[in-house]
Design a protein around this motif. Structure first.
Motif, PDB file in Angstrom:
ATOM      1  N   MET A   1       0.837  -1.195   0.000  1.00 46.87           N
ATOM      2  CA  MET A   1       0.000   0.000   0.000  1.00 46.87           C
ATOM      3  C   MET A   1       0.879   1.255   0.000  1.00 46.87           C
ATOM      4  O   MET A   1       1.892   1.310   0.679  1.00 46.87           O
ATOM      5  N   LEU A   2       0.478   2.255  -0.783  1.00 50.04           N
ATOM      6  CA  LEU A   2       1.131   3.554  -0.737  1.00 50.04           C
ATOM      7  C   LEU A   2       0.233   4.485   0.061  1.00 50.04           C
ATOM      8  O   LEU A   2      -0.935   4.698  -0.287  1.00 50.04           O
ATOM      9  N   TYR A   3       0.758   5.018   1.152  1.00 49.42           N
ATOM     10  CA  TYR A   3      -0.007   5.900   2.035  1.00 49.42           C
ATOM     11  C   TYR A   3       0.390   7.351   1.779  1.00 49.42           C
ATOM     12  O   TYR A   3       1.578   7.690   1.754  1.00 49.42           O
ATOM     13  N   PHE A   4      -0.600   8.208   1.596  1.00 49.96           N
ATOM     14  CA  PHE A   4      -0.404   9.654   1.550  1.00 49.96           C
ATOM     15  C   PHE A   4      -0.869  10.205   2.892  1.00 49.96           C
ATOM     16  O   PHE A   4      -2.061  10.114   3.223  1.00 49.96           O
ATOM     17  N   ILE A   5       0.063  10.758   3.673  1.00 47.07           N
ATOM     18  CA  ILE A   5      -0.243  11.131   5.049  1.00 47.07           C
ATOM     19  C   ILE A   5      -0.031  12.623   5.249  1.00 47.07           C
ATOM     20  O   ILE A   5       1.073  13.149   5.046  1.00 47.07           O
ATOM     21  N   GLY A   6      -1.090  13.320   5.652  1.00 44.10           N
ATOM     22  CA  GLY A   6      -0.986  14.740   5.959  1.00 44.10           C
ATOM     23  C   GLY A   6      -0.356  14.956   7.318  1.00 44.10           C
ATOM     24  O   GLY A   6      -0.656  14.236   8.276  1.00 44.10           O
ATOM     25  N   LEU A   7       0.506  15.970   7.413  1.00 50.23           N
ATOM     26  CA  LEU A   7       1.222  16.239   8.662  1.00 50.23           C
ATOM     27  C   LEU A   7       0.641  17.411   9.441  1.00 50.23           C
ATOM     28  O   LEU A   7       1.107  17.708  10.544  1.00 50.23           O
ATOM     29  N   GLY A   8      -0.374  18.091   8.892  1.00 51.27           N
ATOM     30  CA  GLY A   8      -0.877  19.281   9.561  1.00 51.27           C
ATOM     31  C   GLY A   8       0.031  20.462   9.319  1.00 51.27           C
ATOM     32  O   GLY A   8       0.921  20.427   8.462  1.00 51.27           O
ATOM     33  N   LEU A   9      -0.161  21.522  10.093  1.00 53.03           N
ATOM     34  CA  LEU A   9       0.484  22.792   9.791  1.00 53.03           C
ATOM     35  C   LEU A   9       1.548  23.236  10.792  1.00 53.03           C
ATOM     36  O   LEU A   9       2.310  24.152  10.509  1.00 53.03           O
ATOM     37  N   GLY A  10       1.587  22.634  11.964  1.00 52.84           N
ATOM     38  CA  GLY A  10       2.468  23.162  12.995  1.00 52.84           C
ATOM     39  C   GLY A  10       3.780  22.418  13.119  1.00 52.84           C
ATOM     40  O   GLY A  10       4.741  22.678  12.391  1.00 52.84           O
ATOM     41  N   ASP A  11       3.828  21.456  14.045  1.00 55.49           N
ATOM     42  CA  ASP A  11       5.086  20.757  14.299  1.00 55.49           C
ATOM     43  C   ASP A  11       4.882  19.254  14.201  1.00 55.49           C
ATOM     44  O   ASP A  11       3.868  18.779  13.681  1.00 55.49           O
ATOM     45  N   ALA A  12       5.846  18.498  14.708  1.00 51.03           N
ATOM     46  CA  ALA A  12       5.818  17.039  14.576  1.00 51.03           C
ATOM     47  C   ALA A  12       4.574  16.410  15.195  1.00 51.03           C
ATOM     48  O   ALA A  12       4.079  15.385  14.717  1.00 51.03           O
ATOM     49  N   LYS A  13       4.034  17.016  16.244  1.00 51.89           N
ATOM     50  CA  LYS A  13       2.908  16.414  16.964  1.00 51.89           C
ATOM     51  C   LYS A  13       1.565  16.614  16.273  1.00 51.89           C
ATOM     52  O   LYS A  13       0.546  16.098  16.734  1.00 51.89           O
TER      53      LYS A  13
END
Length: 289
Positions: A1-13
């Motif tokens: 599976m190829l996953y496209f994962i959004g990280l959000g806008l701020g930091d690692a958390k």
């Protein structure tokens, strides 16, 4: 599976719990590194995720996509994107390549500037087409983004302006000589975007055009949305041209028709106490500038 994962806008958390669980199980994890940036670097992400990240620059994503897709039909591969995975059309191209190669994919969504921009108090359903404002050069000074702003303004809609970033860009000389030497990263500021718009307004005025905006049009500058040091400033286009909102990333909104509630919200971040004083009321529920 190829996953496209959004990280959000701020930091690692800001990654979702679901996204983080998938990152930990993948055989390879790529970090898309040219359409946007987080407020923290790759090292901080690797420490929090507990995984090595492979940087995927523009050349890799657009010209060497097969390297990313390799093995994704027999193991899990993750492609991490700041904001939401579909905030840039490049990633739709990668989806199509995966499908054509018989590789399954899954998307893990997250917050992006497209919806987080509501933090300034403007209502999301009052936005028209989003535009990109690019850095001008001595020989290239496009004005097409102004025409899209005009179209939105004619409909009474707000315009979200995404401001240019230059990451891993080559000078014309190095590009022509085939030298892999890259310019320092550049990130357009709200003041730079406002200055370019002011110049276009003056150009159109001298041509005798009907103006879509003026120096007194109410705009909103946003910096580092989603981070702890987020900044929002509402004021006239002229005022924003002299505003310093700090480090990247910046965005700007050119307002259309304003509801009284939107005006009240903008007053919370007004650049000066009188920034909104010249708004005109067209009826009991609509203000314009």
């Amino acid at each position: 599976m190829l996953y496209f994962i959004g990280l959000g806008l701020g930091d690692a958390k800001d990654i979702t719990v679901k996204g983080l669980e998938i990152v930990k199980q993948c055989s390879r994890v790529y970090l898309e590194a040219y359409t946007s940036i987080l407020t923290v670097g790759k090292d901080a992400l690797e420490e929090y995720y507990g995984r090595e990240l492979l940087l995927a620059d523009r050349d890799m994503v657009e010209q060497e996509a097969d390297e990313i897709l390799k093995g994704a039909d027999v193991s899990d591969v993750a492609f991490l994107v700041v904001g939401d995975p579909f905030g840039a059309t490049t990633h739709s191209d990668l989806v199509l390549r995966a499908v054509n190669a018989g590789i399954q994919y899954r998307v893990i969504h997250n917050a992006s500037i497209m919806n987080a921009v509501g933090c300034c108090g403007l209502q999301l359903y009052n936005f028209g087409e989003t535009v990109s404002i690019v850095f001008w050069t001595d020989t290239w000074r496009p004005e097409s983004f102004y025409d899209k702003i005009k179209k939105n303004r004619d409909l009474g809609m707000h315009t979200l302006c995404l401001l240019d970033i230059k990451v891993k860009e080559q000078s014309m000389e190095n590009l022509m000589r085939g030298r892999k030497i890259y310019e320092p990263p550049r990130f357009m500021t709200v003041s730079q975007a406002a200055e370019q718009l002011l110049e276009i307004v003056q150009n159109r005025r001298e041509r005798g055009d009907d103006l879509a905006i003026s120096e007194e049009t109410i705009c909103v500058g946003l910096a580092r949305v989603g981070a702890e040091d987020q900044v929002i400033r509402a004021g006239t286009l002229r005022q924003l041209a002299s505003c310093d909102l700090g480090g990247p990333l910046h965005s700007m909104i050119v307002t259309g028709h304003l509801h009284p509630l939107e005006v009240d919200m903008l007053r919370l971040s007004a650049a000066t106490p009188d920034a909104l004083q010249d708004l005109r009321m067209t009826d009991s529920s609509t203000y314009t500038s």
